[in-house]
Design a protein around this motif. Sequence first.
Motif, short mmCIF file in Angstrom:
data_model
loop_
_atom_site.label_atom_id
_atom_site.label_comp_id
_atom_site.label_asym_id
_atom_site.label_seq_id
_atom_site.Cartn_x
_atom_site.Cartn_y
_atom_site.Cartn_z
N UNK A 255 0.85 -1.19 0.00
CA UNK A 255 0.00 0.00 0.00
C UNK A 255 0.88 1.24 0.00
N UNK A 256 0.60 2.15 -0.91
CA UNK A 256 1.30 3.42 -0.99
C UNK A 256 0.42 4.42 -1.69
N UNK A 257 0.99 5.57 -2.03
CA UNK A 257 0.20 6.55 -2.78
C UNK A 257 1.11 7.48 -3.56
N UNK A 258 0.54 8.04 -4.62
CA UNK A 258 1.17 9.12 -5.38
C UNK A 258 0.34 10.37 -5.14
N UNK A 259 1.03 11.53 -5.11
CA UNK A 259 0.30 12.78 -4.99
C UNK A 259 0.93 13.81 -5.92
N UNK A 260 0.10 14.65 -6.48
CA UNK A 260 0.59 15.66 -7.42
C UNK A 260 -0.54 16.29 -8.19
N UNK A 261 -0.15 16.99 -9.26
CA UNK A 261 -1.14 17.66 -10.09
C UNK A 261 -2.17 16.70 -10.65
N UNK A 262 -3.40 17.17 -10.71
CA UNK A 262 -4.51 16.30 -11.11
C UNK A 262 -4.33 15.65 -12.46
N UNK A 263 -3.71 16.35 -13.42
CA UNK A 263 -3.54 15.78 -14.75
C UNK A 263 -2.65 14.55 -14.70
N UNK A 264 -1.55 14.61 -13.92
CA UNK A 264 -0.66 13.45 -13.86
C UNK A 264 -1.26 12.32 -13.04
N UNK A 265 -2.01 12.64 -12.03
CA UNK A 265 -2.71 11.60 -11.27
C UNK A 265 -3.68 10.86 -12.19
N UNK A 266 -4.39 11.60 -13.00
CA UNK A 266 -5.35 10.99 -13.91
C UNK A 266 -4.66 10.11 -14.94
N UNK A 267 -3.51 10.57 -15.45
CA UNK A 267 -2.78 9.78 -16.45
C UNK A 267 -2.25 8.48 -15.85
N UNK A 268 -1.70 8.58 -14.65
CA UNK A 268 -1.20 7.37 -14.01
C UNK A 268 -2.35 6.40 -13.70
N UNK A 269 -3.47 6.91 -13.23
CA UNK A 269 -4.63 6.06 -12.95
C UNK A 269 -5.12 5.38 -14.22
N UNK A 270 -5.08 6.09 -15.33
CA UNK A 270 -5.54 5.51 -16.60
C UNK A 270 -4.65 4.34 -17.01
N UNK A 271 -3.33 4.50 -16.88
CA UNK A 271 -2.42 3.40 -17.20
C UNK A 271 -2.65 2.22 -16.27
N UNK A 272 -2.75 2.50 -14.97
CA UNK A 272 -2.91 1.44 -14.00
C UNK A 272 -4.20 0.65 -14.21
N UNK A 273 -5.20 1.28 -14.76
CA UNK A 273 -6.47 0.58 -14.96
C UNK A 273 -6.32 -0.61 -15.90
N UNK A 274 -5.24 -0.65 -16.68
CA UNK A 274 -4.98 -1.78 -17.57
C UNK A 274 -4.14 -2.86 -16.91
N UNK A 275 -3.65 -2.61 -15.68
CA UNK A 275 -2.77 -3.57 -15.01
C UNK A 275 -3.31 -4.07 -13.67
N UNK A 276 -4.08 -3.26 -12.96
CA UNK A 276 -4.59 -3.68 -11.66
C UNK A 276 -5.89 -2.95 -11.39
#
Length: 393
Positions: A255-276
């Motif tokens: 368990x961990x987290x990333x924090x930052x600008x909303x655009x980059x959070x959204x991009x990372x979440x989009x990629x992760x949705x294909x893996x987990x």
Amino acid sequence: MSSSGTGRDRAETRRLRGLPAYPLAGIPEVKARLHAEGRDVIDLGAGDCGLPVPDEAVAALREACARPDLQRYAFQRGLPELREAISDWMARRYGRRLDPDREILPLVGSKEGLGHLAFAALDRGDSVLIPDPGYAPYFGGPYMAEARLERCPLRPEEGFLVPPDRVRTCPGDLRLVYVNYPNNPTAAVATLDYVREMVRVTTDRGALLVYDNAYAEIAFDGFRPPSLLEVDGGLENGLEFHSFSKSFNMTGWRLGWACGGGAWIERLARVKSFFDTGPYLPIQAAGAAVLRDPEPFLDRNLARLAARRDAATAAFAQAGFEVSPPQATLYLWMAVPAGEGSVEYCRRLLESEAVVLLPGSALGEAGEGYVRAAFTVPVDRYAEAAERALRLA
């Protein structure tokens, strides 16, 4: 029809063949053999201190496991109460409140987020600056994304810092810069002024600063590791990664987290949705419980780790290693005696004296000549480990 002996080996792709081999492959088997022989193995290799997790985590997990509403997919945004707890904790810790819905993303441990980010940020041939030695995902993600990897050797005369000038002069279309302070494996620390300068130079290059702050709460003697949250423009031009693994001994919980600008959070979440589909929701509930009042646990845990640090430093110094007590992390970073290769030295130490150290070259070419010892065993074991290392010399 068998493909044996025809064409290239279909079991191993070009990309897989390009991944570096781990220099101490087979060590678990060696340890098992030594245990079977009745040998007393002292393992200072892995960054897992083996101390208890917070009682609050265990209690919250037990309760959450019985909740039917937490047995479903977490998806990327995860549990709102975890994101809110992270926001509250970061506000107390760094003086800046994050938007729980836009600026925080739960991760299956920070490791996967650091690696998956490459697929959100890089096109083939883009440049990435990574520290050498450094954590494996800094290499693995960009390598898999077919980026151009630019290694920055961490040198003792520069305090094992990534020099800002290296960012300015990095060739190519620089898109990501990975930075990790407090640092694994060197235990180096950075000042807030250094973080400000790194934000400035990465912004000037149009690159994203990836700030791995996994050891933010493992710091000694009053030192307080800095954060992007304390720098103007830090989260607008960077992503910061945190982990429950080191601060709360929850390595296996992932368990961990990333924090930052909303655009980059959204991009990372989009990629992760294909893996987990996100961390298990009851584990997220446990993380939220831990962050509501973490200071008492952190104080107790840090006192234990400080005692281990002091014992390890004294023991290895007595054995002839050049070492001083680090201000942060779980590690001693020590030069290999007599100029021996780090892998060869670690293999000899394990086979002859049943002590596990991590060779510096396992984390990058610039780590050659060093070994890492972790604060993984009780205080009274470090003198024995150092004595065995002295016998080997």
